[in-house]
Design a protein around this motif. Structure first.
Motif, PDB file in Angstrom:
ATOM      1  N   CYS A  13      -1.114 -11.383  -4.178  1.00 58.78           N
ATOM      2  CA  CYS A  13      -0.956 -10.258  -5.205  1.00 58.78           C
ATOM      3  C   CYS A  13      -2.325  -9.513  -5.797  1.00 58.78           C
ATOM      4  N   SER A 235       0.465   2.010  -7.675  1.00 57.50           N
ATOM      5  CA  SER A 235       0.795   1.251  -6.255  1.00 57.50           C
ATOM      6  C   SER A 235       1.404   2.344  -5.497  1.00 57.50           C
ATOM      7  N   ARG A 240       0.269   0.799  -1.996  1.00 53.51           N
ATOM      8  CA  ARG A 240       0.129  -0.599  -1.993  1.00 53.51           C
ATOM      9  C   ARG A 240       1.153  -1.262  -2.619  1.00 53.51           C
ATOM     10  N   HIS A 242       3.661  -3.232  -1.945  1.00 48.43           N
ATOM     11  CA  HIS A 242       3.821  -4.729  -1.608  1.00 48.43           C
ATOM     12  C   HIS A 242       2.573  -5.356  -1.920  1.00 48.43           C
ATOM     13  N   GLU A 243       1.392  -4.827  -1.246  1.00 49.50           N
ATOM     14  CA  GLU A 243       0.362  -5.602  -1.646  1.00 49.50           C
ATOM     15  C   GLU A 243       0.015  -5.924  -3.196  1.00 49.50           C
ATOM     16  N   LEU A 247       8.252  -5.555  -5.282  1.00 54.61           N
ATOM     17  CA  LEU A 247       9.592  -5.384  -4.407  1.00 54.61           C
ATOM     18  C   LEU A 247      10.562  -4.489  -4.740  1.00 54.61           C
ATOM     19  N   THR A 299      14.520  -1.254   1.287  1.00 55.11           N
ATOM     20  CA  THR A 299      13.461  -2.013   0.593  1.00 55.11           C
ATOM     21  C   THR A 299      12.176  -1.739   0.847  1.00 55.11           C
ATOM     22  N   ASP A 300      11.984  -0.812   1.497  1.00 58.14           N
ATOM     23  CA  ASP A 300      10.485  -0.205   1.927  1.00 58.14           C
ATOM     24  C   ASP A 300      10.234   0.688   0.794  1.00 58.14           C
ATOM     25  N   TYR A 325       9.204  -7.872  -9.826  1.00 56.67           N
ATOM     26  CA  TYR A 325       7.648  -8.033  -9.840  1.00 56.67           C
ATOM     27  C   TYR A 325       7.292  -9.649 -10.574  1.00 56.67           C
TER      28      TYR A 325
END
Length: 388
Positions: A13, A235, A240, A242-243, A247, A299-300, A325
Motif C-alpha cells: 500500500c 490513484s 495506480r 491497485h498499488e 479494490l 475488478t480492473d 480500501y
C-alpha cells in the motif's frame, strides 16, 4: 457533493506522491470596479478547495501560484458579487482582466427567501451531522460564526435548505486548518434521502510553533487522506489504484456473441424459415429476445477510465462502483464505499483528485459518512509535505 442520508456501513500500500517536486505556474491578473473602472485593492483571489490564495495590491493586480491540475478561481470582495472562472496549469491564460459588479446589482434580480429565525436551534444538529460530519475529527471542529447561517424549511417538498450571508469561519483543530467556506447551498431532501451542498472553501494552516502539534496534524491529515475520494480519484488518474491499496467492483457490458451469431444466420433467411429446423428456430427466437450486451462483474480499475484526445481523463461505469480500501499496517480497517453516477454520464477526473461535474456523483456507504468538512483536505494537499 451529494450523499445518501441512510446507508449500510461495512468496515473493510502505497501512498500517492501528488505534486512532490512538481513545477508550479503563476496566474496573473487585475481587478477593477465595473461601475467606475477603478482598480480594487484587497480583493480575495483563491483556488477553490485549496490553500492557495492571495489579495490584490493597491493597483488591483495579483499573482497566484497554480499547482498542477484544473481549478476554479474565485474572486470575492465585500459588497461585490463573487466572480468565478476556471483555469488549468497546463494551459494558463494570459493576464486576466476582471471587473466586479456590486452585490446590489446581483441582488436586484434575486428573490429573498424567508428563513427560520431560530434555525440553528431547530436544525443545527442536522446541518452539523451532514455538513461538518460525525467522525472523530468533527468533535474538534467549530463554526465560529453560526449566526451567518440561514435555515429554510420547505414543507411541501420536505426539504431543509441552508445558505450563509457571509463566509463560514470553520476551525478544524483535528487537521490544523482554518477554513473559510463560502457556502452557496446546502439541501437535505428527506423525501429522496439525499444531501447535497456546494461552496467555495479556502484552507489556511493554523499557526503554531509546537512541533508535536504539527506532527499530530500531519498524522491526522494522512489518515483523512488514505482511502478518501480524493485519494481514489488521484490513484485512478495516475493508474495506480491497485498499488495505492484500492479494490473495485463494478459491472461492464460484454457483447452477446451468440445473439450476434444468430442474427447473421437468421436475418438473411427470415423469409425462408421453412428450411430451418424447428428446434433451431426456437433457439434463435429465444436468443434474439436477449439483450445485445450482458452486464458482467469486473475488478480492473483500468476499465473505469479512458483518456481522450485532449488528454482529459474520463471516468464512467454503469449503475454503481464499489470501492474497498484498507491499510492494516497503519491500523486502517478495511472499509467498503461506493459511488454512483446519478445521470449515467461520464465525469472528468483530475490529477489533484477533483472531478467534474461534482453534482453527477453520489457518495454511498462509508464515504457518505467520512467525506465531510471535518475530514476535508485542500486539493493541493501533498501527503509527503511537512507543515512549515
Amino acid at each position: 457533493m451529494q450523499k445518501l442520508l441512510s446507508f449500510p456501513i461495512v468496515l473493510w500500500c502505497c501512498l500517492s506522491t501528488f505534486m512532490a517536486g512538481a513545477q508550479n505556474n503563476v496566474l496573473t491578473g487585475s481587478i477593477k470596479d465595473a461601475a467606475n473602472d477603478k482598480p480594487l485593492a484587497g480583493v480575495s483571489v483563491f483556488l477553490n478547495g485549496t490553500s492557495k490564495g492571495t489579495v490584490t495590491r493597491s493597483d488591483g493586480n495579483f499573482a497566484l501560484t497554480i499547482p498542477p491540475g484544473r481549478y476554479q478561481v474565485i474572486v470575492s470582495a465585500i459588497g461585490y458579487a463573487t466572480y468565478l472562472t476556471e483555469v488549468s496549469s497546463r494551459n494558463l491564460p494570459p493576464s486576466l482582466k476582471i471587473t466586479l459588479h456590486t452585490a446590489a446589482e446581483e441582488l436586484a434580480s434575486v428573490t429573498v427567501e424567508p428563513y427560520v429565525k431560530d434555525g440553528w436551534k431547530k436544525y443545527g444538529k442536522t446541518f452539523w451531522q451532514y455538513f461538518i460530519g460525525t467522525t472523530a475529527n468533527a468533535a474538534d471542529c467549530t463554526i465560529k460564526n453560526k449566526e451567518a447561517l440561514r435555515f429554510h424549511w420547505y414543507l411541501k417538498s420536505n426539504q431543509l435548505a441552508v445558505t450563509a450571508v457571509e463566509p463560514l469561519l470553520i476551525e478544524n483543530k483535528a487537521l490544523g486548518y482554518d477554513l473559510e467556506y463560502r457556502l452557496e447551498r446546502f439541501v437535505c431532501d428527506f423525501a429522496s434521502h439525499i444531501v447535497s451542498y456546494y461552496g467555495y472553501p479556502l484552507f489556511r494552516d493554523m499557526p503554531t510553533t509546537d512541533d508535536e502539534k504539527k506532527k499530530k496534524w500531519e498524522s491526522n491529515r494522512q489518515l483523512a487522506y488514505m482511502g478518501s475520494m480524493m485519494h481514489f480519484m488521484r490513484s485512478l488518474y495516475s493508474h495506480r489504484a491497485h498499488e495505492e491499496g484500492f479494490l473495485v467492483k463494478y459491472k461492464t457490458p460484454v457483447p452477446n456473441i451468440e445473439k450476434k451469431r444468430v442474427k447473421e444466420i437468421y436475418t438473411p433467411n427470415i423469409t425462408k424459415t421453412d428450411s430451418i429446423p424447428i428446434d433451431s428456430l426456437h433457439h434463435y427466437w429465444e436468443v434474439l429476445r436477449e439483450p445485445d450486451y450482458f452486464m458482467e462483474p469486473a475488478t480492473d480499475p483500468e476499465g473505469l477510465t479512458t483518456i481522450q484526445k485532449d488528454q482529459t481523463h474520463v471516468l464512467f461505469f454503469y449503475d454503481s462502483c464499489t470501492v474497498i480500501y484498507g491499510n492494516p499496517r497503519r491500523g486502517i480497517a478495511y472499509t467498503e464505499s461506493a459511488i454512483r453516477l446519478i445521470n449515467q454520464q461520464p465525469i472528468a477526473i483530475d490529477e489533484n483528485g477533483s472531478y467534474y461535474p461534482t453534482s453527477e456523483v453520489l457518495d454511498l456507504q462509508t464515504w457518505s459518512i467520512t467525506q465531510n468538512i471535518s475530514n476535508l483536505l485542500p486539493r493541493d494537499y501533498d501527503i509527503n509535505a511537512h507543515i512549515p
